[in-house]
Motif scaffolding. Structure first.
Motif, PDB file in Angstrom:
ATOM      1  N   LYS A 197     -10.705   4.159  -3.453  1.00  0.00           N
ATOM      2  CA  LYS A 197      -9.240   4.111  -3.359  1.00  0.00           C
ATOM      3  C   LYS A 197      -8.785   3.757  -1.951  1.00  0.00           C
ATOM      4  CE  LYS A 197      -4.852   4.932  -4.179  1.00  0.00           C
ATOM      5  NZ  LYS A 197      -4.167   3.865  -3.496  1.00  0.00           N
ATOM      6  N   LEU A 198      -9.412   4.353  -0.948  1.00  0.00           N
ATOM      7  CA  LEU A 198      -8.944   4.168   0.424  1.00  0.00           C
ATOM      8  C   LEU A 198      -9.513   2.943   1.119  1.00  0.00           C
ATOM      9  CD1 LEU A 198      -9.079   7.904   1.552  1.00  0.00           C
ATOM     10  CD2 LEU A 198      -7.058   6.587   0.940  1.00  0.00           C
ATOM     11  N   VAL A 199     -10.613   2.400   0.602  1.00  0.00           N
ATOM     12  CA  VAL A 199     -11.239   1.249   1.250  1.00  0.00           C
ATOM     13  C   VAL A 199     -11.200   0.013   0.352  1.00  0.00           C
ATOM     14  CG1 VAL A 199     -13.359   0.375   2.285  1.00  0.00           C
ATOM     15  CG2 VAL A 199     -12.719   2.750   2.638  1.00  0.00           C
TER      16      VAL A 199
ATOM     17  N   ALA B 272      -3.393   1.337   0.579  1.00  0.00           N
ATOM     18  CA  ALA B 272      -4.297   2.205   1.329  1.00  0.00           C
ATOM     19  C   ALA B 272      -3.891   3.680   1.302  1.00  0.00           C
ATOM     20  CB  ALA B 272      -4.365   1.734   2.781  1.00  0.00           C
ATOM     21  N   MET B 273      -2.750   3.990   0.718  1.00  0.00           N
ATOM     22  CA  MET B 273      -2.292   5.385   0.681  1.00  0.00           C
ATOM     23  C   MET B 273      -3.188   6.234  -0.224  1.00  0.00           C
ATOM     24  SD  MET B 273       0.266   5.939   2.548  1.00  0.00           S
ATOM     25  CE  MET B 273       1.393   4.995   3.508  1.00  0.00           C
ATOM     26  N   PRO B 274      -3.341   7.514   0.108  1.00  0.00           N
ATOM     27  CA  PRO B 274      -4.178   8.385  -0.729  1.00  0.00           C
ATOM     28  C   PRO B 274      -3.473   8.749  -2.034  1.00  0.00           C
ATOM     29  CG  PRO B 274      -3.165   9.663   1.012  1.00  0.00           C
ATOM     30  CD  PRO B 274      -2.807   8.216   1.271  1.00  0.00           C
ATOM     31  N   THR B 275      -4.259   9.291  -2.949  1.00  0.00           N
ATOM     32  CA  THR B 275      -3.718   9.764  -4.219  1.00  0.00           C
ATOM     33  C   THR B 275      -2.730  10.887  -3.952  1.00  0.00           C
ATOM     34  OG1 THR B 275      -5.807   9.248  -5.261  1.00  0.00           O
ATOM     35  CG2 THR B 275      -4.347  10.719  -6.457  1.00  0.00           C
ATOM     36  N   GLY B 276      -1.594  10.844  -4.605  1.00  0.00           N
ATOM     37  CA  GLY B 276      -0.551  11.830  -4.363  1.00  0.00           C
ATOM     38  C   GLY B 276      -0.655  13.045  -5.270  1.00  0.00           C
ATOM     39  N   ALA B 277       0.192  14.008  -4.997  1.00  0.00           N
ATOM     40  CA  ALA B 277       0.194  15.258  -5.750  1.00  0.00           C
ATOM     41  C   ALA B 277       0.604  15.054  -7.199  1.00  0.00           C
ATOM     42  CB  ALA B 277       1.125  16.259  -5.085  1.00  0.00           C
ATOM     43  N   ASN B 278       1.342  13.980  -7.493  1.00  0.00           N
ATOM     44  CA  ASN B 278       1.755  13.759  -8.882  1.00  0.00           C
ATOM     45  C   ASN B 278       0.549  13.532  -9.800  1.00  0.00           C
ATOM     46  OD1 ASN B 278       1.335  11.339  -7.597  1.00  0.00           O
ATOM     47  ND2 ASN B 278       3.042  10.293  -8.584  1.00  0.00           N
TER      48      ASN B 278
ATOM     49  N   LEU C  69      -9.274  11.974   4.317  1.00  0.00           N
ATOM     50  CA  LEU C  69      -9.875  10.680   4.665  1.00  0.00           C
ATOM     51  C   LEU C  69      -8.829   9.665   5.107  1.00  0.00           C
ATOM     52  CD1 LEU C  69     -12.575  10.276   1.866  1.00  0.00           C
ATOM     53  CD2 LEU C  69     -12.952  10.776   4.282  1.00  0.00           C
ATOM     54  N   ALA C  70      -7.632   9.770   4.546  1.00  0.00           N
ATOM     55  CA  ALA C  70      -6.567   8.838   4.918  1.00  0.00           C
ATOM     56  C   ALA C  70      -6.175   8.992   6.379  1.00  0.00           C
ATOM     57  CB  ALA C  70      -5.348   9.045   4.021  1.00  0.00           C
ATOM     58  N   ALA C  71      -6.418  10.167   6.935  1.00  0.00           N
ATOM     59  CA  ALA C  71      -6.141  10.359   8.365  1.00  0.00           C
ATOM     60  C   ALA C  71      -7.013   9.440   9.215  1.00  0.00           C
ATOM     61  CB  ALA C  71      -6.369  11.814   8.749  1.00  0.00           C
ATOM     62  N   VAL C  72      -8.147   9.007   8.677  1.00  0.00           N
ATOM     63  CA  VAL C  72      -9.034   8.088   9.389  1.00  0.00           C
ATOM     64  C   VAL C  72      -8.783   6.635   8.963  1.00  0.00           C
ATOM     65  CG1 VAL C  72     -11.457   7.465   9.744  1.00  0.00           C
ATOM     66  CG2 VAL C  72     -10.797   9.866   9.632  1.00  0.00           C
ATOM     67  N   THR C  73      -8.607   6.411   7.663  1.00  0.00           N
ATOM     68  CA  THR C  73      -8.512   5.036   7.171  1.00  0.00           C
ATOM     69  C   THR C  73      -7.143   4.392   7.411  1.00  0.00           C
ATOM     70  OG1 THR C  73      -7.943   5.788   4.942  1.00  0.00           O
ATOM     71  CG2 THR C  73     -10.284   5.386   5.410  1.00  0.00           C
TER      72      THR C  73
ATOM     73  N   VAL D  43      -6.669   2.583  10.704  1.00  0.00           N
ATOM     74  CA  VAL D  43      -7.386   1.308  10.698  1.00  0.00           C
ATOM     75  C   VAL D  43      -6.559   0.252   9.963  1.00  0.00           C
ATOM     76  CG1 VAL D  43      -9.474   0.126   9.862  1.00  0.00           C
ATOM     77  CG2 VAL D  43      -9.648   2.423  10.867  1.00  0.00           C
ATOM     78  N   VAL D  44      -5.979   0.618   8.845  1.00  0.00           N
ATOM     79  CA  VAL D  44      -5.154  -0.317   8.081  1.00  0.00           C
ATOM     80  C   VAL D  44      -3.927  -0.732   8.900  1.00  0.00           C
ATOM     81  CG1 VAL D  44      -3.703  -0.555   6.023  1.00  0.00           C
ATOM     82  CG2 VAL D  44      -5.944   0.502   5.851  1.00  0.00           C
ATOM     83  N   VAL D  45      -3.321   0.223   9.579  1.00  0.00           N
ATOM     84  CA  VAL D  45      -2.174  -0.112  10.434  1.00  0.00           C
ATOM     85  C   VAL D  45      -2.600  -1.088  11.526  1.00  0.00           C
ATOM     86  CG1 VAL D  45      -0.538   0.834  12.118  1.00  0.00           C
ATOM     87  CG2 VAL D  45      -0.877   1.978   9.936  1.00  0.00           C
ATOM     88  N   TRP D  46      -3.774  -0.876  12.092  1.00  0.00           N
ATOM     89  CA  TRP D  46      -4.301  -1.781  13.123  1.00  0.00           C
ATOM     90  C   TRP D  46      -4.496  -3.182  12.551  1.00  0.00           C
ATOM     91  CZ3 TRP D  46      -9.318  -3.988  13.595  1.00  0.00           C
ATOM     92  CH2 TRP D  46      -9.550  -4.619  14.808  1.00  0.00           C
ATOM     93  N   VAL D  47      -4.999  -3.261  11.305  1.00  0.00           N
ATOM     94  CA  VAL D  47      -5.200  -4.568  10.655  1.00  0.00           C
ATOM     95  C   VAL D  47      -3.853  -5.237  10.407  1.00  0.00           C
ATOM     96  CG1 VAL D  47      -5.945  -5.686   8.511  1.00  0.00           C
ATOM     97  CG2 VAL D  47      -7.424  -4.010   9.623  1.00  0.00           C
TER      98      VAL D  47
END
Length: 127
Positions: A52-54, A82-88, A113-117, A120-124
């Motif tokens: 999901k994140l990569v 790139a956003m993580p799975t939400g609470a819904n 994991l999204a705190a790391v990925t 990186v996506v923002v940098w891209v």
């Protein structure tokens, strides 16, 4: 509340707490549920979160490029992918009593994991 006087420091602190509320809630939900019977599901949860994140941002980037989207729109598409799975997703799992424990673990792990990925996506996107 318009008559309440606040210092700049107080306003900034409240703004920082606002920004942290959603990720903290997702982590709390996942960690609270993660201790319940996730044995045997940890590998599945990790692989699903990694995909999901990569793996999700890559096709989103390709499709955004094929559609000749403006850079800002393409960046938005990439960030949403790139956003993580939400609470819904967890709420639906509880509602239908299907995969509740793996989904709670997925929400917690995905948010962590999204705190790391995501940086990186923002940098891209910033390129």
């Amino acid at each position: 509340m318009s008559n309440v006087w606040c210092t700049v420091t107080t306003i900034r602190t409240i703004a920082l707490l606002e920004q942290a509320a959603s990720p903290a809630a997702l982590i709390a939900i996942g960690i609270n549920r993660f201790r319940f019977e996730v044995k045997g599901e940890k590998l599945n949860i990790f692989v699903a979160r990694a995909l999901k994140l990569v793996a999700m941002p890559a096709p989103a980037l390709l499709l955004a490029g094929r559609q000749c989207l403006p850079p800002v729109a393409a960046g938005g598409v990439l960030l949403f992918a790139a956003m993580p799975t939400g609470a819904n997703a967890y709420i639906l799992a509880v509602q239908y009593q299907r995969l509740v424990n793996p989904m709670s673990g997925a929400v917690a792990l995905g948010t962590l994991l999204a705190a790391v990925t995501l940086p990186v996506v923002v940098w891209v996107v910033k390129g």
